[in-house]
Design a protein around this motif. Structure first.
Motif, mmCIF file in Angstrom:
data_model
loop_
_atom_site.group_PDB
_atom_site.id
_atom_site.type_symbol
_atom_site.label_atom_id
_atom_site.label_comp_id
_atom_site.label_asym_id
_atom_site.label_seq_id
_atom_site.Cartn_x
_atom_site.Cartn_y
_atom_site.Cartn_z
ATOM 1 N N GLU A 67 0.818 -1.213 0.000
ATOM 2 C CA GLU A 67 0.000 0.000 0.000
ATOM 3 C C GLU A 67 0.854 1.266 0.000
ATOM 4 O OE1 GLU A 67 -3.414 2.116 -0.230
ATOM 5 O OE2 GLU A 67 -3.310 -0.065 -0.242
ATOM 6 N N ALA A 68 1.933 1.248 0.756
ATOM 7 C CA ALA A 68 2.714 2.465 0.970
ATOM 8 C C ALA A 68 3.879 2.663 0.002
ATOM 9 C CB ALA A 68 3.253 2.476 2.396
ATOM 10 N N ASP A 69 4.391 1.591 -0.595
ATOM 11 C CA ASP A 69 5.602 1.673 -1.406
ATOM 12 C C ASP A 69 5.335 1.134 -2.812
ATOM 13 O OD1 ASP A 69 8.159 1.582 -2.473
ATOM 14 O OD2 ASP A 69 9.066 0.657 -0.707
ATOM 15 N N ASN A 70 5.193 2.036 -3.768
ATOM 16 C CA ASN A 70 4.912 1.626 -5.150
ATOM 17 C C ASN A 70 6.007 0.756 -5.745
ATOM 18 O OD1 ASN A 70 2.442 2.885 -5.288
ATOM 19 N ND2 ASN A 70 3.271 4.768 -6.157
ATOM 20 N N LYS A 71 7.247 1.013 -5.383
ATOM 21 C CA LYS A 71 8.344 0.217 -5.942
ATOM 22 C C LYS A 71 8.261 -1.229 -5.472
ATOM 23 C CE LYS A 71 11.428 4.037 -6.775
ATOM 24 N NZ LYS A 71 12.714 4.649 -6.535
ATOM 25 N N TYR A 72 7.940 -1.421 -4.192
ATOM 26 C CA TYR A 72 7.753 -2.783 -3.689
ATOM 27 C C TYR A 72 6.585 -3.453 -4.415
ATOM 28 C CZ TYR A 72 6.705 -6.709 -0.605
ATOM 29 O OH TYR A 72 6.453 -7.969 -0.120
ATOM 30 N N ALA A 73 5.487 -2.720 -4.560
ATOM 31 C CA ALA A 73 4.292 -3.272 -5.209
ATOM 32 C C ALA A 73 4.569 -3.649 -6.662
ATOM 33 C CB ALA A 73 3.141 -2.273 -5.135
ATOM 34 N N TYR A 74 5.261 -2.774 -7.396
ATOM 35 C CA TYR A 74 5.603 -3.081 -8.791
ATOM 36 C C TYR A 74 6.561 -4.272 -8.867
ATOM 37 C CZ TYR A 74 3.541 1.345 -10.289
ATOM 38 O OH TYR A 74 2.684 2.376 -10.545
ATOM 39 N N GLY A 75 7.527 -4.307 -7.952
ATOM 40 C CA GLY A 75 8.466 -5.432 -7.922
ATOM 41 C C GLY A 75 7.756 -6.738 -7.614
ATOM 42 N N TRP A 76 6.823 -6.697 -6.654
ATOM 43 C CA TRP A 76 6.086 -7.913 -6.290
ATOM 44 C C TRP A 76 5.300 -8.428 -7.493
ATOM 45 C CZ3 TRP A 76 1.616 -10.530 -6.231
ATOM 46 C CH2 TRP A 76 1.529 -11.627 -5.382
ATOM 47 N N GLN A 77 4.597 -7.530 -8.166
ATOM 48 C CA GLN A 77 3.789 -7.949 -9.311
ATOM 49 C C GLN A 77 4.665 -8.477 -10.442
ATOM 50 O OE1 GLN A 77 0.301 -8.007 -9.177
ATOM 51 N NE2 GLN A 77 0.754 -9.394 -10.853
ATOM 52 N N ASP A 78 5.795 -7.817 -10.703
ATOM 53 C CA ASP A 78 6.712 -8.294 -11.743
ATOM 54 C C ASP A 78 7.275 -9.659 -11.391
ATOM 55 O OD1 ASP A 78 6.292 -6.003 -13.218
ATOM 56 O OD2 ASP A 78 8.217 -5.083 -12.702
ATOM 57 N N GLY A 79 7.676 -9.845 -10.135
ATOM 58 C CA GLY A 79 8.201 -11.133 -9.703
ATOM 59 C C GLY A 79 7.160 -12.232 -9.816
ATOM 60 N N TYR A 80 5.941 -11.913 -9.421
ATOM 61 C CA TYR A 80 4.865 -12.896 -9.494
ATOM 62 C C TYR A 80 4.550 -13.245 -10.950
ATOM 63 C CZ TYR A 80 0.578 -15.337 -8.309
ATOM 64 O OH TYR A 80 -0.379 -16.301 -8.164
ATOM 65 N N ASP A 81 4.575 -12.252 -11.817
ATOM 66 C CA ASP A 81 4.278 -12.487 -13.233
ATOM 67 C C ASP A 81 5.388 -13.251 -13.943
ATOM 68 O OD1 ASP A 81 1.889 -11.131 -12.964
ATOM 69 O OD2 ASP A 81 2.657 -9.256 -13.832
ATOM 70 N N GLN A 82 6.629 -13.049 -13.535
ATOM 71 C CA GLN A 82 7.769 -13.621 -14.254
ATOM 72 C C GLN A 82 8.186 -15.012 -13.775
ATOM 73 O OE1 GLN A 82 9.278 -12.292 -16.982
ATOM 74 N NE2 GLN A 82 7.659 -10.769 -16.890
ATOM 75 N N CYS A 83 7.856 -15.371 -12.574
ATOM 76 C CA CYS A 83 8.332 -16.637 -12.014
ATOM 77 C C CYS A 83 7.250 -17.709 -12.059
ATOM 78 C CB CYS A 83 8.773 -16.434 -10.566
ATOM 79 S SG CYS A 83 10.176 -15.321 -10.434
ATOM 80 N N TYR A 84 7.659 -18.902 -12.333
ATOM 81 C CA TYR A 84 6.727 -20.028 -12.408
ATOM 82 C C TYR A 84 7.235 -21.160 -11.539
ATOM 83 C CZ TYR A 84 4.843 -17.425 -16.261
ATOM 84 O OH TYR A 84 4.288 -16.436 -17.004
ATOM 85 N N ALA A 85 6.336 -22.001 -11.093
ATOM 86 C CA ALA A 85 6.661 -23.073 -10.157
ATOM 87 C C ALA A 85 7.745 -24.010 -10.681
ATOM 88 C CB ALA A 85 5.410 -23.875 -9.816
ATOM 89 N N ASP A 86 7.807 -24.207 -11.991
ATOM 90 C CA ASP A 86 8.788 -25.153 -12.523
ATOM 91 C C ASP A 86 10.089 -24.479 -12.927
ATOM 92 O OD1 ASP A 86 7.672 -25.419 -15.988
ATOM 93 O OD2 ASP A 86 7.689 -23.734 -14.623
ATOM 94 N N ASN A 87 10.247 -23.173 -12.710
ATOM 95 C CA ASN A 87 11.463 -22.472 -13.082
ATOM 96 C C ASN A 87 12.071 -21.829 -11.846
ATOM 97 O OD1 ASN A 87 13.514 -21.063 -14.215
ATOM 98 N ND2 ASN A 87 12.300 -20.215 -15.875
ATOM 99 N N LYS A 88 13.091 -22.434 -11.289
ATOM 100 C CA LYS A 88 13.675 -21.996 -10.026
ATOM 101 C C LYS A 88 14.851 -21.015 -10.232
ATOM 102 C CE LYS A 88 11.526 -25.305 -7.547
ATOM 103 N NZ LYS A 88 10.273 -24.945 -7.015
ATOM 104 N N GLU A 89 15.146 -20.618 -11.453
ATOM 105 C CA GLU A 89 16.305 -19.771 -11.720
ATOM 106 C C GLU A 89 16.057 -18.288 -11.502
ATOM 107 O OE1 GLU A 89 17.884 -20.561 -15.550
ATOM 108 O OE2 GLU A 89 17.783 -22.718 -15.283
#
Length: 91
Positions: A67-89
């Motif tokens: 809620e308070a930090d847009n950079k954290y929020a954007y990073g979280w969404q990017d990380g969630y969008d880019q990472c998949y359960a079968d790709n640990k790299e």
């Protein structure tokens, strides 16, 4: 034609640069992303890879920071969008 050659060269350079880093986190850090973004990216990626449904299952997200930090929020969404359960790299 010139644009496509420049784009191809730039793409090859970026891929080479990314290949030299050990992790996605190091790559993003080397590209100048800030600590809040990297923290969010790591939490989002962890949450995506583990595919939990609640915080108790391993879902990582700091609601106050979202809620308070847009950079954290954007990073979280990017990380969630880019990472998949079968790709640990990515972490």
């Amino acid at each position: 034609m010139t644009f496509s050659l420049k784009f191809a060269g730039l793409s090859l350079f970026c891929l080479t640069l990314m290949g030299c880093a050990e992790t996605r986190h190091e790559t993003l850090s080397g590209l100048g992303f800030t600590r809040p973004y990297l923290d969010g990216y790591q939490d989002g990626c962890f949450s995506r890879k583990n595919e939990p449904s609640t915080h108790l299952d391993g879902f990582r997200q700091d609601p106050e920071r979202m809620e308070a930090d847009n950079k954290y929020a954007y990073g979280w969404q990017d990380g969630y969008d880019q990472c998949y359960a079968d790709n640990k790299e990515y972490l």
